[in-house]
Scaffold this motif. Structure first.
Motif, short mmCIF file in Angstrom:
data_model
loop_
_atom_site.label_atom_id
_atom_site.label_comp_id
_atom_site.label_asym_id
_atom_site.label_seq_id
_atom_site.Cartn_x
_atom_site.Cartn_y
_atom_site.Cartn_z
N GLY A 155 0.81 -1.21 0.00
CA GLY A 155 0.00 0.00 0.00
C GLY A 155 0.84 1.26 0.00
O GLY A 155 0.48 2.27 -0.59
N GLY A 156 2.02 1.20 0.69
CA GLY A 156 2.85 2.39 0.82
C GLY A 156 4.18 2.31 0.12
O GLY A 156 4.73 3.33 -0.29
N THR A 157 4.75 1.10 0.01
CA THR A 157 6.05 0.95 -0.63
C THR A 157 6.06 -0.25 -1.57
O THR A 157 5.26 -1.18 -1.43
CB THR A 157 7.17 0.74 0.41
N THR A 158 6.99 -0.18 -2.51
CA THR A 158 7.29 -1.33 -3.35
C THR A 158 8.70 -1.78 -3.00
O THR A 158 9.66 -1.01 -3.14
CB THR A 158 7.21 -0.98 -4.85
N ASP A 159 8.83 -3.00 -2.52
CA ASP A 159 10.13 -3.56 -2.17
C ASP A 159 10.59 -4.48 -3.29
O ASP A 159 9.88 -5.40 -3.68
CB ASP A 159 10.04 -4.33 -0.86
N ILE A 160 11.79 -4.22 -3.78
CA ILE A 160 12.36 -4.99 -4.89
C ILE A 160 13.66 -5.60 -4.40
O ILE A 160 14.51 -4.90 -3.85
CB ILE A 160 12.63 -4.08 -6.10
N ALA A 161 13.83 -6.91 -4.58
CA ALA A 161 15.03 -7.55 -4.06
C ALA A 161 15.41 -8.77 -4.89
O ALA A 161 14.56 -9.45 -5.46
CB ALA A 161 14.83 -7.96 -2.60
N VAL A 162 16.71 -9.01 -4.91
CA VAL A 162 17.26 -10.26 -5.45
C VAL A 162 17.85 -11.02 -4.28
O VAL A 162 18.68 -10.48 -3.54
CB VAL A 162 18.34 -9.99 -6.52
N ILE A 174 10.97 1.64 -2.82
CA ILE A 174 10.54 2.93 -3.34
C ILE A 174 9.13 3.24 -2.84
O ILE A 174 8.31 2.33 -2.66
CB ILE A 174 10.59 2.97 -4.89
N LYS A 175 8.88 4.51 -2.63
CA LYS A 175 7.59 4.92 -2.07
C LYS A 175 6.56 5.14 -3.17
O LYS A 175 5.94 6.20 -3.29
CB LYS A 175 7.79 6.16 -1.20
N VAL A 176 6.40 4.14 -3.99
CA VAL A 176 5.37 4.12 -5.02
C VAL A 176 4.62 2.80 -4.88
O VAL A 176 5.22 1.73 -5.01
CB VAL A 176 5.97 4.22 -6.44
N ALA A 177 3.33 2.88 -4.58
CA ALA A 177 2.55 1.65 -4.38
C ALA A 177 1.05 2.00 -4.47
O ALA A 177 0.68 3.02 -5.04
CB ALA A 177 2.90 1.02 -3.05
N GLY A 178 0.23 1.16 -3.86
CA GLY A 178 -1.22 1.28 -4.02
C GLY A 178 -1.80 2.64 -3.67
O GLY A 178 -2.64 3.18 -4.41
N ASN A 179 -1.36 3.24 -2.55
CA ASN A 179 -1.90 4.55 -2.16
C ASN A 179 -1.55 5.64 -3.16
O ASN A 179 -2.36 6.53 -3.42
CB ASN A 179 -1.38 4.93 -0.77
N ARG A 180 -0.34 5.59 -3.70
CA ARG A 180 0.06 6.57 -4.70
C ARG A 180 -0.77 6.40 -5.98
O ARG A 180 -1.09 7.39 -6.65
CB ARG A 180 1.54 6.43 -5.02
N PHE A 181 -1.10 5.16 -6.33
CA PHE A 181 -1.98 4.92 -7.47
C PHE A 181 -3.33 5.60 -7.26
O PHE A 181 -3.87 6.26 -8.15
CB PHE A 181 -2.20 3.42 -7.70
N ALA A 202 -11.69 5.87 -5.85
CA ALA A 202 -10.46 5.72 -6.63
C ALA A 202 -9.93 4.29 -6.54
O ALA A 202 -9.51 3.71 -7.55
CB ALA A 202 -9.41 6.71 -6.15
N GLU A 203 -9.98 3.73 -5.34
CA GLU A 203 -9.49 2.37 -5.15
C GLU A 203 -10.36 1.37 -5.92
O GLU A 203 -9.85 0.44 -6.55
CB GLU A 203 -9.48 2.02 -3.67
N LYS A 204 -11.66 1.59 -5.90
CA LYS A 204 -12.57 0.71 -6.63
C LYS A 204 -12.31 0.78 -8.13
O LYS A 204 -12.29 -0.25 -8.83
CB LYS A 204 -14.03 1.09 -6.32
N ALA A 205 -12.10 1.99 -8.63
CA ALA A 205 -11.80 2.16 -10.06
C ALA A 205 -10.49 1.47 -10.43
O ALA A 205 -10.38 0.83 -11.49
CB ALA A 205 -11.73 3.65 -10.40
N LYS A 206 -9.51 1.57 -9.55
CA LYS A 206 -8.21 0.92 -9.80
C LYS A 206 -8.38 -0.59 -9.88
O LYS A 206 -7.84 -1.24 -10.80
CB LYS A 206 -7.25 1.29 -8.68
N ILE A 207 -9.11 -1.15 -8.94
CA ILE A 207 -9.28 -2.60 -8.88
C ILE A 207 -10.08 -3.12 -10.07
O ILE A 207 -9.74 -4.14 -10.68
CB ILE A 207 -9.96 -3.00 -7.55
N GLU A 208 -11.16 -2.42 -10.41
CA GLU A 208 -12.08 -2.93 -11.43
C GLU A 208 -11.69 -2.55 -12.85
O GLU A 208 -12.03 -3.27 -13.80
CB GLU A 208 -13.50 -2.42 -11.14
N LEU A 209 -10.96 -1.45 -13.02
CA LEU A 209 -10.80 -0.93 -14.38
C LEU A 209 -9.35 -0.76 -14.83
O LEU A 209 -9.08 -0.78 -16.04
CB LEU A 209 -11.54 0.41 -14.50
#
Length: 339
Positions: A155-162, A174-181, A202-209
């Motif tokens: 919801g708040g961050t995207t964690d990327i790891a190898v 990075i601080k780009v995730a669901g809430n920023r969407f 907004a969240e409903k539109a994101k999920i459905e569309l």
């Protein structure tokens, strides 16, 4: 996992709690309803979420975590305490607790979540970084000397790891995730249609569309809000192209994060990832077309993990099952204890 072990995926959007022998027992929004007049907490979780945008001024629905970290320590402590009491009523002993944290969390932020759990009645508190928990929850064997890549979009961050051989080789958060969407969708609808919509819409539109790979303008839905020029209620029809234009820049930021991690990853492990693929976890992984969009740009196979939203919580439970190994000095696994 013992019956007095509790695992907590303390997310910006949702908090998921597992307990020994029962699996996931709580999956509720990370929200606290607070009465400013009486100075007390009225509700947490789902009950508090229902109050967002629907209460008098003296009752506020607080989201105590922002961008993956604690922004309101008192409210976080109240929320964690309420959840722990809810699941540990019948426990004779104080529970051990594992908390998930983003990979780039600071020591100060670590200490804040640990103190919240200790104040809520924990006997011992351990921390596990979200990428490791996500990989464990997705069923990936991280004990081998072979590269595995995870992109955990919360919801708040995207964690990327190898990860390889029980440890994180390269990672970023990075601080780009669901809430920023959601914020981007609200801003886009406001600018294009001059209609202000709420977070839930907004969240409903994101999920459905929302579709970030070959959006189709024929797929539409009706949303409701307030006309910014007239101040009156209004319904408008939006389509997949609207959603694409609203969030594609943020999706590209996530892809830039993936590239930055791959650029620093040893070539042998990059070769492994090219074979095994990139695993997407978290609620944001369910964004339609995301895996295809990443695969097209990065060139590596990309797939969404089974039950992606609960991968981190499942990984916490798996970590408890390996407690003899993980908690007795396996620092590379990113589980440790504050004394």
């Amino acid at each position: 996992m013992s019956s007095v072990d509790i695992g907590i995926d303390l997310g910006t959007a949702n908090t998921i709690i597992t307990i020994g022998g029962k699996g996931i027992v709580i999956d509720e929004p990370s929200v606290v309803a607070y009465d400013k007049k009486k100075g007390c907490v009225l509700a947490v979780g789902s009950e508090a979420y229902k109050m967002i945008g629907r209460t008098p001024e003296y009752i506020v629905a607080v989201k105590p975590l922002r961008d993956g970290v604690i922004s309101d320590a008192d409210m976080t402590e109240a929320m964690v305490g309420a959840f722990i009491k809810k699941v540990s009523k019948s426990m004779m002993l104080k529970p051990r607790i594992i908390l998930c944290v983003p990979s780039s969390v600071t020591d100060v932020e670590n200490r804040a979540v640990v103190e919240a759990a200790l104040s809520a009645g924990a006997r011992k508190v351990f921390l596990i970084k979200e990428p490791i928990a996500a990989l464990l929850g997705a069923g990936v064997d991280i004990t081998k000397a072979s590269g595995s890549m995870v992109v955990d979009i919360g919801g708040g961050t995207t964690d990327i790891a190898v990860a390889s051989f029980n440890g994180i080789v390269r990672d970023t958060s990075i601080k780009v995730a669901g809430n920023r969407f959601d914020e981007a969708i609200i801003r886009y609808i406001s600018n294009k249609y001059k209609v202000l919509i709420g977070e839930k819409t907004a969240e409903k539109a994101k999920i459905e569309l929302a579709n970030v790979f070959k959006p189709d303008s024929a797929h539409t839905m009706v949303i409701k809000g307030r006309n910014l020029l007239r101040g009156l209620p209004e319904s408008i029809e939006i389509n997949e192209v609207d959603m694409y234009e609203a969030i594609i820049d943020l999706v590209d930021e996530i892809i830039a994060g993936i590239k930055s991690v791959l650029e620093l990853t040893p070539p042998e492990l990059v070769g492994d990832i090219l074979s095994s693929g990139i695993v997407l976890t978290g609620g944001g992984a369910l964004l339609k077309g995301l895996a295809e969009h990443i695969q097209q740009i990065i060139g590596s196979p990309c797939f969404v993990a089974d039950n992606a939203i609960k991968c981190v919580a499942k990984g916490v439970e798996a970590a408890f099952n390996l407690s003899e190994e993980l908690m007795d000095g396996f620092e590379k696994i990113s589980i440790y204890r504050y004394k």
